[in-house]
Motif scaffolding. Structure first.
Motif, PDB file in Angstrom:
ATOM      1  N   CYS A 183      71.517   3.107 -23.432  1.00 54.38           N
ATOM      2  CA  CYS A 183      72.926   3.388 -24.115  1.00 54.38           C
ATOM      3  C   CYS A 183      73.392   4.904 -24.016  1.00 54.38           C
ATOM      4  CB  CYS A 183      72.909   2.928 -25.505  1.00 54.38           C
ATOM      5  SG  CYS A 183      73.003   0.887 -25.759  1.00 54.38           S
TER       6      CYS A 183
ATOM      7  N   ARG B 244      76.022  -4.789 -26.546  1.00 56.18           N
ATOM      8  CA  ARG B 244      74.953  -5.327 -25.751  1.00 56.18           C
ATOM      9  C   ARG B 244      74.214  -6.447 -25.951  1.00 56.18           C
ATOM     10  NH1 ARG B 244      71.037  -1.314 -22.584  1.00 56.18           N
ATOM     11  NH2 ARG B 244      70.387  -0.805 -24.730  1.00 56.18           N
TER      12      ARG B 244
ATOM     13  N   PHE C 172      81.061   3.368 -23.437  1.00 58.72           N
ATOM     14  CA  PHE C 172      81.071   2.968 -25.132  1.00 58.72           C
ATOM     15  C   PHE C 172      81.140   4.658 -25.690  1.00 58.72           C
ATOM     16  CE2 PHE C 172      78.363  -0.064 -23.429  1.00 58.72           C
ATOM     17  CZ  PHE C 172      79.105  -1.234 -23.677  1.00 58.72           C
TER      18      PHE C 172
ATOM     19  N   GLU D 124      75.796  -1.331 -17.707  1.00 61.08           N
ATOM     20  CA  GLU D 124      76.098  -0.915 -18.954  1.00 61.08           C
ATOM     21  C   GLU D 124      75.124  -1.808 -19.802  1.00 61.08           C
ATOM     22  OE1 GLU D 124      79.268  -3.938 -18.529  1.00 61.08           O
ATOM     23  OE2 GLU D 124      78.323  -2.388 -17.279  1.00 61.08           O
ATOM     24  N   TYR D 125      74.694  -2.790 -19.332  1.00 66.15           N
ATOM     25  CA  TYR D 125      73.749  -3.606 -20.132  1.00 66.15           C
ATOM     26  C   TYR D 125      72.333  -3.536 -19.769  1.00 66.15           C
ATOM     27  CZ  TYR D 125      77.974  -5.916 -22.085  1.00 66.15           C
ATOM     28  OH  TYR D 125      79.114  -6.142 -22.792  1.00 66.15           O
TER      29      TYR D 125
ATOM     30  N   SER E   7      75.249   5.082 -21.094  1.00 70.19           N
ATOM     31  CA  SER E   7      76.585   4.235 -21.108  1.00 70.19           C
ATOM     32  C   SER E   7      77.797   5.060 -21.769  1.00 70.19           C
ATOM     33  CB  SER E   7      76.210   2.939 -21.402  1.00 70.19           C
ATOM     34  OG  SER E   7      75.655   2.301 -20.557  1.00 70.19           O
ATOM     35  N   VAL E   8      76.997   6.001 -22.666  1.00 74.26           N
ATOM     36  CA  VAL E   8      77.984   6.773 -23.534  1.00 74.26           C
ATOM     37  C   VAL E   8      78.457   8.073 -22.848  1.00 74.26           C
ATOM     38  CG1 VAL E   8      78.183   8.182 -25.764  1.00 74.26           C
ATOM     39  CG2 VAL E   8      77.219   6.056 -25.855  1.00 74.26           C
TER      40      VAL E   8
ATOM     41  N   CYS F 186      77.259   0.562 -28.426  1.00 71.74           N
ATOM     42  CA  CYS F 186      76.714   0.224 -27.191  1.00 71.74           C
ATOM     43  C   CYS F 186      75.496  -1.041 -27.374  1.00 71.74           C
ATOM     44  CB  CYS F 186      75.997   1.194 -26.409  1.00 71.74           C
ATOM     45  SG  CYS F 186      75.065   0.653 -25.171  1.00 71.74           S
TER      46      CYS F 186
END
Length: 424
Positions: free
Chosen positions: A300, A319, A309, A295-296, A303-304, A315
């Protein structure tokens, strides 16, 4: 027999359920005996003992009590170098009330075999051992037994605090009392947050403050035990004291070490840094150990989509906050070490990769791909190298560069481990 027959005729459903429960119990007992899950054998020269104790902190109110005017009550487990009597047997992996937690984490606790022997005499009379205090997060302290047994077998006394109300789904005291989990004790960290990032930073920093104070209280209690007449009296070298922890417990260990001169070195096991130490740094030896954290490094938006997040904005803020905090700690430590273990997930730093977790276990989803025993080996060796060097002055070449024996370990600054992907 006649009485049972009459009862069965009147209550057939009850007797059927009792029979099914009895069969389930018998099956589990047989499986535990025939197919035990044995934690890795400690590799050090010492056998390992284990003990537990409770205490009340007279200086602090209970932050998570539903009613005020209650003092903070805490419990801790200790693993230590031991010389057990001939024929002494290891204790249960999860003793007493802690066994109930296995229902939540979905495994049969009676199948798991640990190595520590309850109440065994401490090894080598008149010798003091360096001390490590540990802060877990969400997991009971006993769920790190394989790591603690390994460290204790190499001469360390490990004292792991149980942060009351934090363990899922309950905390247990040595005297048998139970306390159910309360969400405030983890600051909303168990699910994707709908609060603002600033609100979450404030809430989690407060949790870390409580956990760091619990560690300070634990050290105070260890000093009293060392000065007393019990099992560990005169056996703890509190001049050689380090702190470590997992997740927010890792943040708590670093925060403690920044505020308490008794702590000489700290290790953070995959913990975000929410408290002020992430801005100010720690001018002491520091080891940061990381899982992979896609996720980093991924976008983003992805990741959503994965529900890590709730928004791209959150996000991006998280991060930047996380990676910058890790990097500042690494850069300002004296000295700093940063290691990522490839294939590790957040739960890989616990025993969960070694436990017979059933399908659907929350922890199983957070394990990553690294095999459990290999994770234990890599984690144990890097932690021991760090504390050997900075608490005992021993050589630790493992910290000085990449080793061909540990291809999973990537030594690099946090900012290099977690660069944002192009276009994210």
């Amino acid at each position: 027999m006649k009485a049972f027959t009459r009862f069965h005729e009147r209550h057939p459903v009850v007797t059927a359920m009792a029979g099914a429960a009895a069969l389930t119990w018998l099956f589990q007992r047989l499986r535990a005996q025939l197919f035990p899950v044995i934690l890795p054998e400690p590799t050090g020269p010492y056998d390992v003992g284990r003990a537990a104790f409770d205490w009340v902190d007279p200086q602090r109110e209970e932050p998570y009590a539903r009613r005020g005017n209650r003092l903070r009550e805490l419990s801790a487990w200790l693993w230590y170098p031991a010389e057990p009597e001939r024929g002494a047997k290891p204790g249960s992996y999860l003793p007493a009330g802690w066994r109930l937690t296995s229902l939540f984490w979905r495994f049969q606790a009676s199948r798991v075999r640990a190595h520590a022997i309850p109440g065994a005499p401490v090894a080598r009379p008149r010798q003091r051992h360096p001390v490590l205090v540990f802060s877990p997060a969400g997991f009971p302290p006993l769920y790190y037994s394989s790591l603690f047994e390994e460290l204790a077998s190499h001469g360390y006394i490990v004292a792991a605090v149980s942060h009351t109300y934090e363990a899922l789904p309950l905390s247990a005291f040595a005297d048998g009392r139970l306390r159910l989990f309360r969400p405030a004790s983890v600051g909303g960290a168990l699910k994707a947050s709908h609060a603002s990032h600033d609100e979450d930073v404030h809430a989690r920093a407060e949790v870390v403050r409580v956990k760091a104070e619990d560690l300070r209280s634990l050290i105070n209690e260890l000093e009293r035990l060392d000065a007393g007449s019990g099992l560990l009296a005169g056996r703890m070298d509190l001049e050689r004291l380090g702190a470590f922890g997992h997740s927010m417990g890792g943040n708590a260990a670093v925060e403690l070490c920044a505020r308490d001169e008794r702590c000489r070195a700290a290790a953070n096991l995959d913990g975000g840094v929410w408290s002020t130490v992430g801005q100010e740094g720690l001018p002491k030896p520091l080891l940061e150990l990381f899982a992979e954290h896609p996720e980093y490094v991924q976008s983003c938006a992805r990741s959503v989509d994965q529900k890590v997040f709730t928004s791209v904005e959150y996000c991006e803020a998280n991060r930047e906050f996380a990676v910058d905090g890790w990097q500042r700690l690494y850069a300002r430590a004296l000295p700093g070490y940063s290691v990522q273990i490839l294939g590790a997930g957040h739960a890989s730093f616990t025993d969960c990769g070694l436990l017979p977790l059933k399908r659907g276990s929350f922890a199983k989803q957070a394990l990553g791909t690294i095999e459990g025993r290999r994770m234990w080996r890599v984690l144990s060796d890097y932690l021991r190298a760090f504390f050997d060097r900075h608490l005992q002055g021993a050589p630790a070449p493992l910290l000085d560069g990449v080793s061909p024996f540990y291809p999973e370990a990537v030594l690099a600054p946090p900012a290099s481990l977690f660069p944002p992907s192009p276009g994210s």
